[in-house]
Design a protein around this motif. Sequence first.
Motif, short mmCIF file in Angstrom:
data_model
loop_
_atom_site.label_atom_id
_atom_site.label_comp_id
_atom_site.label_asym_id
_atom_site.label_seq_id
_atom_site.Cartn_x
_atom_site.Cartn_y
_atom_site.Cartn_z
N ARG A 169 0.84 -1.21 0.00
CA ARG A 169 0.00 0.00 0.00
C ARG A 169 0.87 1.26 0.00
O ARG A 169 2.02 1.22 0.43
CB ARG A 169 -1.01 0.01 1.15
N ASN A 195 -1.24 -1.86 -4.64
CA ASN A 195 -2.28 -0.83 -4.55
C ASN A 195 -1.76 0.57 -4.88
O ASN A 195 -2.15 1.55 -4.23
CB ASN A 195 -2.94 -0.83 -3.18
N GLN A 196 -0.91 0.68 -5.88
CA GLN A 196 -0.39 1.98 -6.27
C GLN A 196 -0.87 2.39 -7.65
O GLN A 196 -1.10 1.54 -8.51
CB GLN A 196 1.15 1.98 -6.22
#
Length: 300
Positions: free
Chosen positions: A113, A143-144
């Motif tokens: 994250r 999650n980028q």
Amino acid sequence: MANGALHASEISLGCMRITELDVAEAGALIQTALAEGINFFDHADIYAKGQSEELFAEAVAGEGIGRDKLLLQTKCGIRPGFFDFSKEHILASVEGSLKRLRTDYIDVLLLHRPDTLVEPEEVAEAFDQLHKSGKVRHFGVSNQNPMQIELLAKYVKQPLIANQLQLSITNTGMIDAGINVNMKIDRSIDRDGSILDYCRLKDITIQPWSPFQYGFFEGVFLDNPKFPELNAKIDELVEAKGVPNTAIAIAWLLRHPARMQPIVGTTSKARLTDICRASDITLTRPEWYEIYRAAGNKLP
């Protein structure tokens, strides 16, 4: 994986919940994965506060499985109440994972994250140290969005080869925005900077997590009365293809030309075997879109 950096299985076994098993059961699960062609195992330093990595290593040792048979991925950066991509934390986290996994090296390390306080120069220093020492062979993110990856890439020398993102038949935001371009509807909103196309352009493998979940860990969509049309379509394909419904759900992800690598977190040997049947079939373009529409999506 997409950029040819690793000869990894197209399906990965996620080990977040492996501590629900005892050592013998975990060993049997790992052996089932290997027998089904899975050689890629996904971890994180925070899973069961490190106990998932410990149990996995104990199970591997008990089964006498050689390190050369396994590709190990772990993640770092999530701490209680905050995110931490500092050089100090990245290095300390990797040392902890190496010890718990009883290995000299990690095949892939992901930043878990985004950390809005990231100082990419520090990340680059940490990655250089880990890579030169041989402790980490490849790097990626989780999650980028594209600009966050571009910021890292400006400083980090090593290719970022993977991006772990939430994606399933019922969580298709990154797909919806690309289909509904230039429309004044909710599905046209690009919430993640065209991350799907970006990863394809940059040869970054998307690793869908929670591929059977709807919402944010709200439950599974398979055999769920909340999704009657979707399950009816999946069941129709189950009959036509002769595979379980879990295989259809994963085959839907594998059909995408982005060459994604789904992370499946089951702790059941039988369910894992069922899931791997996805590799035996290829959905047609009409079938893929039929499933997409049955999940409640409308085409423009």
